[in-house]
Write a protein that holds these residues in place. Structure first.
Motif, PDB file in Angstrom:
ATOM      1  N   GLN A 547       0.829  -1.099   0.015  1.00 20.88           N
ATOM      2  CA  GLN A 547      -0.142   0.133  -0.070  1.00 20.88           C
ATOM      3  C   GLN A 547       0.837   1.205  -0.110  1.00 20.88           C
ATOM      4  O   GLN A 547       0.483   2.086  -0.508  1.00 20.88           O
ATOM      5  N   MET A 548       1.966   1.131   0.566  1.00 19.11           N
ATOM      6  CA  MET A 548       2.871   2.349   0.733  1.00 19.11           C
ATOM      7  C   MET A 548       3.658   2.660  -0.347  1.00 19.11           C
ATOM      8  O   MET A 548       4.321   3.581  -0.283  1.00 19.11           O
ATOM      9  N   LYS A 549       3.913   1.681  -1.017  1.00 16.40           N
ATOM     10  CA  LYS A 549       4.599   2.141  -2.393  1.00 16.40           C
ATOM     11  C   LYS A 549       4.144   3.398  -3.198  1.00 16.40           C
ATOM     12  O   LYS A 549       2.787   3.466  -3.081  1.00 16.40           O
ATOM     13  N   PRO A 550       4.822   4.046  -3.464  1.00 17.28           N
ATOM     14  CA  PRO A 550       4.235   5.446  -4.420  1.00 17.28           C
ATOM     15  C   PRO A 550       3.356   4.641  -5.378  1.00 17.28           C
ATOM     16  O   PRO A 550       3.573   3.588  -6.033  1.00 17.28           O
ATOM     17  N   GLU A 551       2.062   5.056  -5.664  1.00 13.24           N
ATOM     18  CA  GLU A 551       1.119   4.624  -6.540  1.00 13.24           C
ATOM     19  C   GLU A 551       1.635   4.528  -8.096  1.00 13.24           C
ATOM     20  O   GLU A 551       2.426   5.564  -8.229  1.00 13.24           O
ATOM     21  N   PRO A 552       1.375   3.521  -8.577  1.00 14.92           N
ATOM     22  CA  PRO A 552       1.812   3.497 -10.039  1.00 14.92           C
ATOM     23  C   PRO A 552       1.086   4.505 -10.811  1.00 14.92           C
ATOM     24  O   PRO A 552      -0.167   4.919 -10.269  1.00 14.92           O
ATOM     25  N   THR A 553       1.879   5.259 -11.598  1.00 12.39           N
ATOM     26  CA  THR A 553       1.178   6.775 -12.377  1.00 12.39           C
ATOM     27  C   THR A 553      -0.004   5.906 -13.409  1.00 12.39           C
ATOM     28  O   THR A 553       0.345   5.139 -14.214  1.00 12.39           O
ATOM     29  N   GLN A 554      -1.040   6.283 -13.073  1.00 12.21           N
ATOM     30  CA  GLN A 554      -2.176   5.584 -13.895  1.00 12.21           C
ATOM     31  C   GLN A 554      -2.777   6.856 -14.776  1.00 12.21           C
ATOM     32  O   GLN A 554      -3.397   7.813 -14.209  1.00 12.21           O
ATOM     33  N   ARG A 555      -2.714   6.547 -16.116  1.00  6.84           N
ATOM     34  CA  ARG A 555      -3.037   7.458 -17.069  1.00  6.84           C
ATOM     35  C   ARG A 555      -4.466   7.056 -17.077  1.00  6.84           C
ATOM     36  O   ARG A 555      -4.777   5.978 -17.427  1.00  6.84           O
ATOM     37  N   PRO A 556      -5.325   8.046 -17.430  1.00  6.87           N
ATOM     38  CA  PRO A 556      -6.870   7.733 -17.698  1.00  6.87           C
ATOM     39  C   PRO A 556      -6.766   7.022 -19.083  1.00  6.87           C
ATOM     40  O   PRO A 556      -6.221   7.306 -20.002  1.00  6.87           O
ATOM     41  N   GLY A 557      -7.644   5.946 -19.032  1.00 12.29           N
ATOM     42  CA  GLY A 557      -8.058   5.234 -20.206  1.00 12.29           C
ATOM     43  C   GLY A 557      -6.982   4.288 -20.338  1.00 12.29           C
ATOM     44  O   GLY A 557      -7.179   3.182 -21.041  1.00 12.29           O
ATOM     45  N   ASN A 558      -5.709   4.203 -19.508  1.00 12.81           N
ATOM     46  CA  ASN A 558      -4.757   2.899 -19.777  1.00 12.81           C
ATOM     47  C   ASN A 558      -5.369   1.889 -18.634  1.00 12.81           C
ATOM     48  O   ASN A 558      -5.995   2.179 -17.715  1.00 12.81           O
ATOM     49  N   THR A 559      -4.971   0.738 -19.131  1.00 15.40           N
ATOM     50  CA  THR A 559      -5.086  -0.520 -18.271  1.00 15.40           C
ATOM     51  C   THR A 559      -4.060  -0.473 -17.226  1.00 15.40           C
ATOM     52  O   THR A 559      -2.860  -0.076 -17.809  1.00 15.40           O
ATOM     53  N   PRO A 560      -4.121  -1.058 -16.248  1.00 14.73           N
ATOM     54  CA  PRO A 560      -3.153  -1.224 -15.117  1.00 14.73           C
ATOM     55  C   PRO A 560      -2.055  -1.734 -15.573  1.00 14.73           C
ATOM     56  O   PRO A 560      -2.239  -2.861 -16.498  1.00 14.73           O
ATOM     57  N   GLY A 561      -0.682  -1.686 -15.199  1.00 18.07           N
ATOM     58  CA  GLY A 561       0.433  -1.874 -15.854  1.00 18.07           C
ATOM     59  C   GLY A 561       0.366  -3.639 -15.122  1.00 18.07           C
ATOM     60  O   GLY A 561      -0.196  -3.832 -14.104  1.00 18.07           O
ATOM     61  N   SER A 562       1.392  -4.405 -15.674  1.00  9.88           N
ATOM     62  CA  SER A 562       1.410  -5.908 -15.136  1.00  9.88           C
ATOM     63  C   SER A 562       1.891  -5.744 -13.504  1.00  9.88           C
ATOM     64  O   SER A 562       1.602  -6.635 -12.994  1.00  9.88           O
ATOM     65  N   ASP A 563       2.469  -4.810 -13.120  1.00  9.20           N
ATOM     66  CA  ASP A 563       2.868  -4.724 -11.660  1.00  9.20           C
ATOM     67  C   ASP A 563       1.534  -4.787 -10.670  1.00  9.20           C
ATOM     68  O   ASP A 563       1.868  -5.253  -9.521  1.00  9.20           O
ATOM     69  N   ASP A 564       0.422  -4.218 -11.174  1.00  3.51           N
ATOM     70  CA  ASP A 564      -0.712  -4.413 -10.334  1.00  3.51           C
ATOM     71  C   ASP A 564      -1.673  -5.648 -10.289  1.00  3.51           C
ATOM     72  O   ASP A 564      -2.377  -5.940  -9.559  1.00  3.51           O
ATOM     73  N   LEU A 565      -0.893  -6.798 -11.292  1.00  2.00           N
ATOM     74  CA  LEU A 565      -1.775  -7.849 -11.268  1.00  2.00           C
ATOM     75  C   LEU A 565      -0.997  -8.997 -10.580  1.00  2.00           C
ATOM     76  O   LEU A 565       0.284  -9.005 -10.536  1.00  2.00           O
ATOM     77  N   ILE A 566      -1.671  -9.846  -9.897  1.00  2.00           N
ATOM     78  CA  ILE A 566      -1.122 -10.995  -9.141  1.00  2.00           C
ATOM     79  C   ILE A 566      -1.448 -12.176  -9.604  1.00  2.00           C
ATOM     80  O   ILE A 566      -2.285 -12.437 -10.466  1.00  2.00           O
ATOM     81  N   THR A 567      -0.479 -13.283  -9.493  1.00  3.18           N
ATOM     82  CA  THR A 567      -0.915 -14.861  -9.976  1.00  3.18           C
ATOM     83  C   THR A 567      -1.822 -15.278  -8.835  1.00  3.18           C
ATOM     84  O   THR A 567      -1.914 -14.910  -7.975  1.00  3.18           O
ATOM     85  N   ILE A 568      -2.631 -16.448  -9.641  1.00  7.97           N
ATOM     86  CA  ILE A 568      -3.350 -17.488  -8.768  1.00  7.97           C
ATOM     87  C   ILE A 568      -2.424 -17.746  -7.531  1.00  7.97           C
ATOM     88  O   ILE A 568      -3.134 -17.892  -6.380  1.00  7.97           O
ATOM     89  N   GLN A 569      -1.070 -18.162  -7.724  1.00  7.41           N
ATOM     90  CA  GLN A 569      -0.379 -18.622  -6.493  1.00  7.41           C
ATOM     91  C   GLN A 569      -0.265 -17.740  -5.459  1.00  7.41           C
ATOM     92  O   GLN A 569      -0.260 -17.931  -4.269  1.00  7.41           O
ATOM     93  N   GLU A 570      -0.148 -16.225  -5.913  1.00  7.78           N
ATOM     94  CA  GLU A 570      -0.017 -15.390  -5.190  1.00  7.78           C
ATOM     95  C   GLU A 570      -1.223 -14.872  -4.255  1.00  7.78           C
ATOM     96  O   GLU A 570      -1.313 -15.025  -3.052  1.00  7.78           O
ATOM     97  N   PHE A 571      -2.174 -15.114  -5.034  1.00  5.11           N
ATOM     98  CA  PHE A 571      -3.703 -14.886  -4.243  1.00  5.11           C
ATOM     99  C   PHE A 571      -3.832 -16.284  -3.223  1.00  5.11           C
ATOM    100  O   PHE A 571      -4.421 -15.948  -2.308  1.00  5.11           O
ATOM    101  N   GLU A 572      -3.368 -17.371  -3.667  1.00  3.84           N
ATOM    102  CA  GLU A 572      -3.582 -18.504  -2.816  1.00  3.84           C
ATOM    103  C   GLU A 572      -2.725 -18.637  -1.462  1.00  3.84           C
ATOM    104  O   GLU A 572      -3.093 -19.293  -0.534  1.00  3.84           O
ATOM    105  N   LYS A 573      -1.853 -17.550  -1.116  1.00  2.00           N
ATOM    106  CA  LYS A 573      -1.182 -17.326  -0.003  1.00  2.00           C
ATOM    107  C   LYS A 573      -2.123 -17.075   0.912  1.00  2.00           C
ATOM    108  O   LYS A 573      -1.741 -17.199   2.100  1.00  2.00           O
ATOM    109  N   ILE A 574      -2.979 -16.292   0.730  1.00  2.00           N
ATOM    110  CA  ILE A 574      -3.978 -15.563   1.576  1.00  2.00           C
ATOM    111  C   ILE A 574      -5.123 -16.733   1.988  1.00  2.00           C
ATOM    112  O   ILE A 574      -5.714 -17.123   1.100  1.00  2.00           O
TER     113      ILE A 574
END
Ligand SMILES: [Zn+2]
Length: 670
Positions: A547-574
């Motif tokens: 949360q505390m990392k600087p927010e990725p710069t999001q330009r209007p209309g752009n899809t979020p960069g791959s940095d914002d996506l997690i894999t199913i394995q990452e999700f399953e850690k929770i």
């Protein structure tokens, strides 16, 4: 029996939003009050609110309500903050209290009877916007020095206090009482101010202009103006009546703490009013400096006002208290910035004190079955003598010296305390108990080392209590001490060796987890810290790294960069499970927090969740909720939370996440 000790903060203007300045003065007063109670003084600590005046009247009119109702509504902003900051005031005065009004009127009548109040025509330059008069020398090119609007010459009949009459007596008092005005530089400013002839003090406003105030007892067309109303709080709170012993007991005040901007008001107006009333003057008026933020003056328009509520939620009250008093010598101006604050938490609190506690308890658990061993005198060395000497001189000499009313060197007191923290950590490094433990013939020496490490912490808990009461309690709990900080500490407790061998210790959570990220999180996008039951410190350490990392710069209309996506394995850690709420109760002194006992099928867990504003505890019992089960436990207001419940909402909780159909407790959620 030590003298009674009476300390005050200024009363804060109810129309203000509490900021770092209010918190600073009040924390400083709290440290002194706690310290003096601990050392046996009969202590009275007063704070409160200034509720009369033009701005309150206007705000109430704007809101379409009675000014008293307006004041009643905004008062909790301050009261709740003091609770969160663990302020231990004995009195909370509001200038709209009937007893305060009565004392003000009696004081005015008293002075009027002595002919120290008179009525006169006053002509001055009036600013309609600020609703106040300026003198000839204040006005610049016909403009108000404050708001730069044109001023007009106006005459008004008002009442005046013969302040000028007391000028010489006041000068003499300041000369003869070294500790009366502190620090020295500010004292010199007041002496300089008194070189010029002192004027009489206007003490009234016609009701036609200001009605929200205390009526003059001798003229019902007037109310008394700010000084008489506000300053008198220091005696009215003691109920200044001959038959009431509190006044006799606590007056004169030991310390009035004030910001440097109101030192003259206190040193000159208040002192001469007291002289007029034939009452003794306070022993010390101590003026502290101001805070800038990131090097700039704090102001609403810059948007850089430090909200103490946010600081407490994010970092905890004790860390905030520590930083404000450690960073800047009291009396000087200081700058508040996030980086140095987090730096201090990590170096002084986590690596310093927190580490000393955690490693000492780990060693006692590992090598002494969780019980404090008996020290073996035959094995003591110069290292133990040094610890003992340092701890005793800290408690018996340094703290009393630095916390003397005429000095208030909070930063030096904390430096001295952290000198012992450092020595304690060095002691463990040098003696290396883990090496001693490998040699059976070194058992007596090992016992001595473990004992002295724990005893160092006992002395530290006493020393830090005034500054960081919750941390002191936590150390006490983990060490199994029998100290009672709310009562005077017994003389014997100040001596080295107060810790009883065979005391059972209990290792708890780290008292100050390290904070990894340093970017701003005061923005609106940040979830509120105790949202969904993670503690401020926990949030900072574990969940905040993303949360505390600087927010990725999001330009209007752009899809979020791959940095914002997690894999199913990452999700399953929770790990998520369905949990049934067995019981729920409010956490005392918290608006938001609710303590839940949750059935998770094979186990039951205690979870503290920030959902108390949205839900009544009784409505939660029987609900099946979604629980994060592999979150590190955290403490919220001293209560352990062993997980987190999910809910929708950002700043505010909108709804708990639950299920469409009945599911068994413990069912996996994916
Ligand atoms: Zn103006």
């Amino acid at each position: 029996m030590p003298d009674p000790f009476y300390i005050t903060t200024p009363i804060y203007y109810v129309n203000d939003v509490p900021h770092i300045g209010h918190a600073y003065t009040t924390i400083a007063a709290d440290v002194m009050a706690r310290y003096r109670r601990l050392t046996g003084n009969d202590t009275f600590f007063l704070t409160g609110l200034d509720e009369h005046g033009q701005k309150v009247q206007q705000a109430a009119i704007k809101a379409g309500i009675d000014p008293q109702i307006y004041c009643d509504r905004v008062t909790p902003q301050f009261r709740n903050l003091w609770e969160k900051l663990h302020i231990s005031h004995d009195g909370f005065i509001r200038t709209t209290d009937a007893r305060h009004k009565a004392v003000v009127q009696r004081a005015l009548q008293n002075l009027s009877n002595k002919d120290l109040i008179y009525r006169a025509e006053y002509t001055g330059w009036y600013c309609t916007f600020d609703e106040r008069f300026w003198t000839e020398k204040d006005v610049e090119n016909g403009l108000c020095p404050d708001c730069k609007r044109p001023v007009e010459q106006l005459s008004e009949s008002n009442y005046f206090f013969r302040m000028s009459q007391f000028q010489d007596r006041l000068k003499e008092h300041i000369q003869q009482h070294k500790d009366f005005l502190r620090p020295e530089t500010r004292r010199n400013e007041v002496i300089g101010f008194l070189q010029k002839p002192l004027e009489d003090l206007s003490i009234s406003r016609p009701k036609s202009r200001l009605s929200w105030g205390i009526e003059l007892p001798f003229d019902s067309d007037y109310v008394t103006y700010v000084w008489f109303d506000a300053l008198v709080n220091y005696i009215s709170a003691l109920e200044y009546l001959p038959s009431v012993p509190a006044f006799e007991r606590y007056w004169p005040a030991s310390i009035h703490l004030v910001g440097k901007d109101i030192l003259t008001t206190h040193a000159v107006y208040w002192s001469t009013i007291l002289m007029g009333l034939e009452l003794p003057l306070p022993r010390t008026i101590f003026a502290h400096g101001w805070w800038t933020v990131d090097g700039e003056k704090m102001s609403k328009s810059r948007g850089n006002v430090v909200d103490p509520y946010v600081m407490v939620e994010e970092f905890g009250a004790d860390a905030f208290r520590y930083f404000l008093l450690r960073e800047v010598p009291f009396g000087q101006d200081g700058d508040f910035a996030r980086e140095p604050f987090i730096g201090r938490i990590n170096s002084d609190l986590a690596n310093g004190l927190g580490n000393l506690l955690s490693r000492t308890l780990t060693l006692i658990h590992r090598f002494s079955n969780g019980r404090v061993p008996e020290p073996q005198d035959s094995t003591t060395t110069g290292l133990e003598t040094e610890l003992k000497r340092t701890a005793e001189s800290l408690i018996r000499e340094k703290l009393p010296h630095h916390l003397h009313s005429g000095r208030l060197e909070f930063n030096r007191a904390l430096e001295s305390i952290w000198g012992l923290v450092q020595l304690g950590n060095q002691y463990i490094d040098k003696t290396a108990p883990w090496v001693l433990a490998k040699q059976p013939d070194q058992k007596p020496r090992l016992d001595t080392v473990l004992y002295h490490s724990a005893e160092t912490l006992r002395c530290l808990s006493i020393s830090i209590y005034a500054f960081m009461p919750t941390t002191a309690e936590e150390i006490k709990q983990q060490l199994g001490l029998t100290l009672n900080f709310t009562k005077p500490i017994l003389e014997g407790e100040f001596n080295w060796g107060g810790l009883l061998p065979d005391t059972q210790v209990t290792k708890g959570q780290p008292i100050f987890p390290r904070i990894e990220a340093t970017t701003k999180s005061q923005g609106k996008n940040q979830p509120s810290p105790d949202h969904l039951g993670s503690s401020p410190s926990y949030q900072s350490q574990a969940t905040a790294s993303s949360q505390m990392k600087p927010e990725p710069t999001q330009r209007p209309g752009n899809t979020p960069g791959s940095d914002d996506l997690i894999t199913i394995q990452e999700f399953e850690k929770i790990q998520l499970k369905a949990g049934k709420v067995l019981s729920a109760e409010r956490v005392p002194k918290s608006e938001k927090l609710v303590k839940l006992q949750v059935d998770l099928g094979r186990e039951q867990r205690q979870i503290v969740a920030g959902i108390g504003k949205k839900y009544k505890p009784e409505n939660l019992v029987g609900q099946t909720v979604v629980v994060v089960t592999n979150l590190k436990p955290a403490k919220l207001m001293g209560i352990e939370s062993q997980g987190m419940v999910l809910a929708a909402g950002d700043e505010e909780v909108k709804s708990l996440a639950t299920f469409l159909e009945e599911v068994d407790p413990g069912t996996k959620v994916k």
